[in-house]
Design a protein around this motif. Structure first.
Motif, PDB file in Angstrom:
ATOM      1  N   SER A 335       0.943  -1.272   0.115  1.00 48.85           N
ATOM      2  CA  SER A 335      -0.105   0.015   0.031  1.00 48.85           C
ATOM      3  C   SER A 335       0.864   1.224   0.029  1.00 48.85           C
ATOM      4  O   SER A 335       0.415   2.127  -0.351  1.00 48.85           O
ATOM      5  N   SER A 336       2.061   1.193   0.481  1.00 54.04           N
ATOM      6  CA  SER A 336       3.111   2.297   0.474  1.00 54.04           C
ATOM      7  C   SER A 336       3.701   2.310  -0.866  1.00 54.04           C
ATOM      8  O   SER A 336       4.485   3.408  -0.877  1.00 54.04           O
ATOM      9  N   GLY A 337       3.376   1.361  -1.782  1.00 52.12           N
ATOM     10  CA  GLY A 337       4.369   1.606  -2.956  1.00 52.12           C
ATOM     11  C   GLY A 337       5.382   0.800  -2.718  1.00 52.12           C
ATOM     12  O   GLY A 337       6.345   0.433  -3.847  1.00 52.12           O
ATOM     13  N   LYS A 338       6.005   0.123  -1.629  1.00 49.52           N
ATOM     14  CA  LYS A 338       7.095  -0.698  -1.642  1.00 49.52           C
ATOM     15  C   LYS A 338       6.794  -1.924  -2.179  1.00 49.52           C
ATOM     16  O   LYS A 338       5.778  -2.589  -1.972  1.00 49.52           O
ATOM     17  N   LYS A 339       7.830  -2.411  -2.810  1.00 48.99           N
ATOM     18  CA  LYS A 339       7.869  -3.765  -3.434  1.00 48.99           C
ATOM     19  C   LYS A 339       8.336  -4.989  -2.724  1.00 48.99           C
ATOM     20  O   LYS A 339       9.107  -4.620  -1.944  1.00 48.99           O
ATOM     21  N   ILE A 340       7.357  -5.877  -2.700  1.00 50.07           N
ATOM     22  CA  ILE A 340       7.996  -6.947  -2.009  1.00 50.07           C
ATOM     23  C   ILE A 340       7.818  -8.330  -2.895  1.00 50.07           C
ATOM     24  O   ILE A 340       7.275  -8.458  -3.953  1.00 50.07           O
ATOM     25  N   SER A 341       8.777  -9.346  -2.496  1.00 50.01           N
ATOM     26  CA  SER A 341       8.595 -10.760  -3.225  1.00 50.01           C
ATOM     27  C   SER A 341       9.316 -11.606  -2.357  1.00 50.01           C
ATOM     28  O   SER A 341       9.946 -11.173  -1.489  1.00 50.01           O
ATOM     29  N   ASN A 342       8.671 -12.921  -2.731  1.00 44.78           N
ATOM     30  CA  ASN A 342       9.174 -13.960  -1.747  1.00 44.78           C
ATOM     31  C   ASN A 342      10.621 -14.323  -2.147  1.00 44.78           C
ATOM     32  O   ASN A 342      11.009 -14.406  -3.419  1.00 44.78           O
ATOM     33  N   GLY A 343      11.643 -14.642  -1.025  1.00 46.76           N
ATOM     34  CA  GLY A 343      12.905 -14.779  -1.480  1.00 46.76           C
ATOM     35  C   GLY A 343      13.488 -13.696  -1.401  1.00 46.76           C
ATOM     36  O   GLY A 343      15.137 -13.739  -1.368  1.00 46.76           O
ATOM     37  N   MET A 344      13.161 -12.360  -1.262  1.00 46.93           N
ATOM     38  CA  MET A 344      13.853 -11.276  -0.922  1.00 46.93           C
ATOM     39  C   MET A 344      14.782 -10.953   0.107  1.00 46.93           C
ATOM     40  O   MET A 344      14.251 -11.790   1.068  1.00 46.93           O
ATOM     41  N   GLU A 345      15.453 -10.261   0.365  1.00 44.37           N
ATOM     42  CA  GLU A 345      16.364  -9.913   1.670  1.00 44.37           C
ATOM     43  C   GLU A 345      15.003  -9.272   2.415  1.00 44.37           C
ATOM     44  O   GLU A 345      14.128  -8.585   2.045  1.00 44.37           O
ATOM     45  N   ASN A 346      14.751  -9.787   3.560  1.00 42.80           N
ATOM     46  CA  ASN A 346      13.869  -9.260   4.515  1.00 42.80           C
ATOM     47  C   ASN A 346      14.055  -7.864   4.658  1.00 42.80           C
ATOM     48  O   ASN A 346      14.938  -7.469   5.293  1.00 42.80           O
ATOM     49  N   PRO A 347      12.856  -6.995   4.396  1.00 38.04           N
ATOM     50  CA  PRO A 347      12.798  -5.324   4.503  1.00 38.04           C
ATOM     51  C   PRO A 347      12.307  -5.265   5.767  1.00 38.04           C
ATOM     52  O   PRO A 347      12.134  -3.948   6.079  1.00 38.04           O
ATOM     53  N   TYR A 348      11.738  -6.153   6.669  1.00 39.96           N
ATOM     54  CA  TYR A 348      11.232  -5.879   7.862  1.00 39.96           C
ATOM     55  C   TYR A 348       9.908  -4.891   7.743  1.00 39.96           C
ATOM     56  O   TYR A 348       9.963  -3.640   8.451  1.00 39.96           O
ATOM     57  N   TYR A 349       9.094  -5.280   7.128  1.00 42.57           N
ATOM     58  CA  TYR A 349       7.860  -4.661   6.912  1.00 42.57           C
ATOM     59  C   TYR A 349       6.779  -5.240   7.722  1.00 42.57           C
ATOM     60  O   TYR A 349       6.547  -6.698   7.957  1.00 42.57           O
ATOM     61  N   VAL A 350       5.474  -4.408   8.078  1.00 40.03           N
ATOM     62  CA  VAL A 350       4.477  -4.895   8.824  1.00 40.03           C
ATOM     63  C   VAL A 350       3.221  -4.335   7.969  1.00 40.03           C
ATOM     64  O   VAL A 350       3.400  -3.111   7.592  1.00 40.03           O
ATOM     65  N   ALA A 351       2.153  -4.904   8.221  1.00 40.69           N
ATOM     66  CA  ALA A 351       1.071  -4.367   7.578  1.00 40.69           C
ATOM     67  C   ALA A 351      -0.195  -4.287   8.766  1.00 40.69           C
ATOM     68  O   ALA A 351      -0.211  -4.945   9.737  1.00 40.69           O
ATOM     69  N   CYS A 352      -0.601  -2.913   8.942  1.00 40.49           N
ATOM     70  CA  CYS A 352      -1.772  -2.532   9.820  1.00 40.49           C
ATOM     71  C   CYS A 352      -2.592  -1.465   9.486  1.00 40.49           C
ATOM     72  O   CYS A 352      -2.103  -0.542   8.651  1.00 40.49           O
ATOM     73  N   ASN A 353      -3.639  -1.292  10.171  1.00 39.94           N
ATOM     74  CA  ASN A 353      -4.573  -0.192   9.540  1.00 39.94           C
ATOM     75  C   ASN A 353      -4.711   1.121  10.516  1.00 39.94           C
ATOM     76  O   ASN A 353      -5.146   2.022  10.261  1.00 39.94           O
ATOM     77  N   TRP A 354      -4.133   0.631  11.712  1.00 42.23           N
ATOM     78  CA  TRP A 354      -4.535   1.711  13.012  1.00 42.23           C
ATOM     79  C   TRP A 354      -3.176   2.698  12.792  1.00 42.23           C
ATOM     80  O   TRP A 354      -3.201   3.684  13.910  1.00 42.23           O
ATOM     81  N   LEU A 355      -1.922   2.395  12.288  1.00 41.88           N
ATOM     82  CA  LEU A 355      -0.811   3.552  12.417  1.00 41.88           C
ATOM     83  C   LEU A 355      -0.551   4.086  10.906  1.00 41.88           C
ATOM     84  O   LEU A 355      -0.912   3.643   9.842  1.00 41.88           O
ATOM     85  N   PRO A 356       0.009   5.005  10.801  1.00 46.99           N
ATOM     86  CA  PRO A 356       0.222   5.834   9.562  1.00 46.99           C
ATOM     87  C   PRO A 356       1.361   5.031   8.968  1.00 46.99           C
ATOM     88  O   PRO A 356       2.010   4.357   9.481  1.00 46.99           O
ATOM     89  N   LEU A 357       1.001   5.078   7.639  1.00 49.77           N
ATOM     90  CA  LEU A 357       2.322   4.388   6.880  1.00 49.77           C
ATOM     91  C   LEU A 357       3.521   4.988   6.892  1.00 49.77           C
ATOM     92  O   LEU A 357       3.634   6.302   7.271  1.00 49.77           O
ATOM     93  N   GLY A 358       4.697   4.284   7.135  1.00 50.32           N
ATOM     94  CA  GLY A 358       6.088   5.004   7.290  1.00 50.32           C
ATOM     95  C   GLY A 358       6.418   4.968   8.787  1.00 50.32           C
ATOM     96  O   GLY A 358       7.546   5.273   9.205  1.00 50.32           O
ATOM     97  N   THR A 359       5.322   4.571   9.613  1.00 47.43           N
ATOM     98  CA  THR A 359       5.571   4.511  11.098  1.00 47.43           C
ATOM     99  C   THR A 359       6.839   3.290  11.311  1.00 47.43           C
ATOM    100  O   THR A 359       6.593   2.221  10.993  1.00 47.43           O
ATOM    101  N   VAL A 360       7.673   3.597  12.404  1.00 45.52           N
ATOM    102  CA  VAL A 360       8.643   2.495  12.633  1.00 45.52           C
ATOM    103  C   VAL A 360       8.058   1.971  14.231  1.00 45.52           C
ATOM    104  O   VAL A 360       8.113   2.901  15.126  1.00 45.52           O
ATOM    105  N   ILE A 361       8.038   0.655  14.309  1.00 45.57           N
ATOM    106  CA  ILE A 361       7.519   0.066  15.575  1.00 45.57           C
ATOM    107  C   ILE A 361       8.684  -0.929  15.871  1.00 45.57           C
ATOM    108  O   ILE A 361       9.354  -1.506  14.895  1.00 45.57           O
ATOM    109  N   SER A 362       8.795  -1.074  17.133  1.00 52.89           N
ATOM    110  CA  SER A 362       9.841  -2.276  17.816  1.00 52.89           C
ATOM    111  C   SER A 362       9.028  -3.178  18.150  1.00 52.89           C
ATOM    112  O   SER A 362       7.978  -3.109  19.185  1.00 52.89           O
ATOM    113  N   VAL A 363       9.125  -4.605  17.431  1.00 49.17           N
ATOM    114  CA  VAL A 363       8.220  -5.531  17.912  1.00 49.17           C
ATOM    115  C   VAL A 363       9.138  -6.567  18.497  1.00 49.17           C
ATOM    116  O   VAL A 363       9.911  -7.221  18.039  1.00 49.17           O
ATOM    117  N   ASP A 364       8.959  -6.726  19.683  1.00 48.00           N
ATOM    118  CA  ASP A 364       9.935  -7.395  20.956  1.00 48.00           C
ATOM    119  C   ASP A 364      11.390  -7.229  20.615  1.00 48.00           C
ATOM    120  O   ASP A 364      11.821  -8.305  20.344  1.00 48.00           O
TER     121      ASP A 364
END
Length: 412
Positions: A335-364
């Motif tokens: 949704s942010s225009g960032k491209k994803i594909s299986n097998g790519m280097e992990n870009p560390y993205y999450v999907a959620c609707n309750w935070l603005p796009l581009g928000t950086v969060i620490s998950v554990d």
């Protein structure tokens, strides 16, 4: 006159006849006695401790012994080496005796032709040490059936002043042994084992001579490394704050020597001749998570949509990949225009609707960027879907669960 002369002559003839008869009788008796005396001779008989001298006319040793009242038993032997028939000499009676020797708890029977215990031991080849103890002296006369007990000498060894000496074991303690040996102990000297130890077979007692000496040495005083925690430096990294330098000190010791060998030393005094400079090092305490958070560029936004930077939320996660099933399409565009594909280097993205796009969060403790949206379920506070480039099967494997979310930055 004539009648008297005849009578006198007759009387004289009678007297002469009697005298001549007596002379003949004496001569005959003397000759017989002299003949008998000339046939006798002397023999010395030795029977054990008994010595008997006999005069005899017998020529057979057995008969000579009988005449002396000596009876032989079965097995007895005669030594007639020095005996000559009708001339004399000596006859030695060697009695056959059975003796029993008890040694180290075992009893052995021996048959011997000996007069004394010493002779018997020589005959059977038993060697007696000077300190062995017997229940009889070696000069004791052998009697048939006697039991001779040998207690083998037992020793203890004393090592003192470079000498090693064996002593026959006696009752007592190490202190008694030291006294017997005439060894003097100084006030600091001691023994191994201790003086009150009971003496026993094969015990080795060592005298330890103790001497104390005062010794002085110049020693290097090594600097210490002082570590100072610094939360501005990452964990595992350090920073030198001040270099260290060794010092020197004059140290006096009381040194203990045992039998001439240095055993231990005790410090008596210390004088610093060059002062030491300790090394100082800053040790990083900043965690990788903190470093990662600090590396996130701030956009100046403190709050948005009711959420604040630094806010901690208890959430729940799931996983998705770039396939059409998970992503709703196979184009691989978020949704942010960032491209994803299986097998790519992990870009560390999450999907959620309750935070603005581009928000950086620490998950554990791991940083993710909100780069995608999803279904209505992702609109609930704390609900996130973590992109998994390893593919669909890995999403199922990782599954769902609870997590702690911290907002590091709001929006791009």
């Amino acid at each position: 006159m004539t009648n008297q002369s005849f009578a006198g002559n007759r009387s004289l003839r009678t007297i002469l006849t009697i005298v001549i008869a007596l002379v003949l009788l004496i001569t005959t008796f003397a000759g017989t006695a002299f003949a008998q005396t000339s046939d006798e001779y002397s023999v010395d008989i030795t029977d054990g401790s008994r010595s008997i001298a006999v005069t005899t006319t017998e020529t057979e040793p057995i008969e000579i012994l009988k005449s002396a009242g000596i009876t032989l038993s079965a097995g007895d032997k005669l030594d007639i080496t020095d005996f000559k028939e009708s001339e004399g000499g000596s006859i030695v009676v060697n009695r056959l005796s059975t003796i029993y020797v008890e040694f180290d708890g075992n009893i052995t029977a021996y048959q011997v032709y000996s007069h004394t215990i010493g002779d018997a031991f020589s005959q059977i080849g038993l060697s007696i040490k000077s300190n062995d103890q017997l229940n009889y002296s070696l000069n004791t006369e052998i009697t048939d059936g006697m039991v001779i007990k040998i207690n083998e000498a037992q020793y203890v060894t004393l090592e003192a002043d470079g000498n090693e000496t064996k002593y026959a074991l006696t009752d007592g303690t190490v202190a008694d042994l030291i006294k017997t040996a005439g060894v003097k102990l100084g006030k600091d000297d001691y023994t191994e084992p201790s003086l009150d130890t009971k003496l026993e077979k094969d015990l080795v007692v060592k005298v330890k001579r103790v001497e104390y000496k005062t010794e002085t040495a110049t020693e290097t005083v090594e600097y210490k490394t002082i570590k100072i925690k610094d939360n501005t430096i990452e964990e595992g990294k350090t920073k030198l704050l001040k270099d260290g330098e060794n010092g020197e000190a004059k140290v006096t010791y009381s040194v203990k020597y045992v039998n001439g060998k240095k055993k231990e030393k005790t410090e008596v005094s210390r004088e610093d001749t060059k002062f030491v400079t300790d090394k100082e090092v800053a040790v990083g305490t900043k965690t990788k998570e903190q470093a990662a958070k600090e590396a996130v560029k701030s956009n100046g936004v403190k709050s948005a949509k009711g959420y604040k930077v630094g806010q901690v939320i208890e959430g729940r996660y799931s996983h998705y990949c770039a396939c059409a099933v998970c992503n709703g399409n196979s184009r691989g565009v978020t949704s942010s225009g960032k491209k994803i594909s299986n097998g790519m280097e992990n870009p560390y993205y999450v999907a959620c609707n309750w935070l603005p796009l581009g928000t950086v969060i620490s998950v554990d403790g791991t940083l993710y960027t909100v780069a995608d949206r999803g279904g209505s379920g992702l609109s609930r506070k704390g609900r996130i879907d973590i992109f998994t480039p390893e593919g669909h099967s890995e999403c199922y494997k990782l599954g769902v669960g609870s997590c702690t979310i911290e907002i590091v930055r709001l929006g791009w």
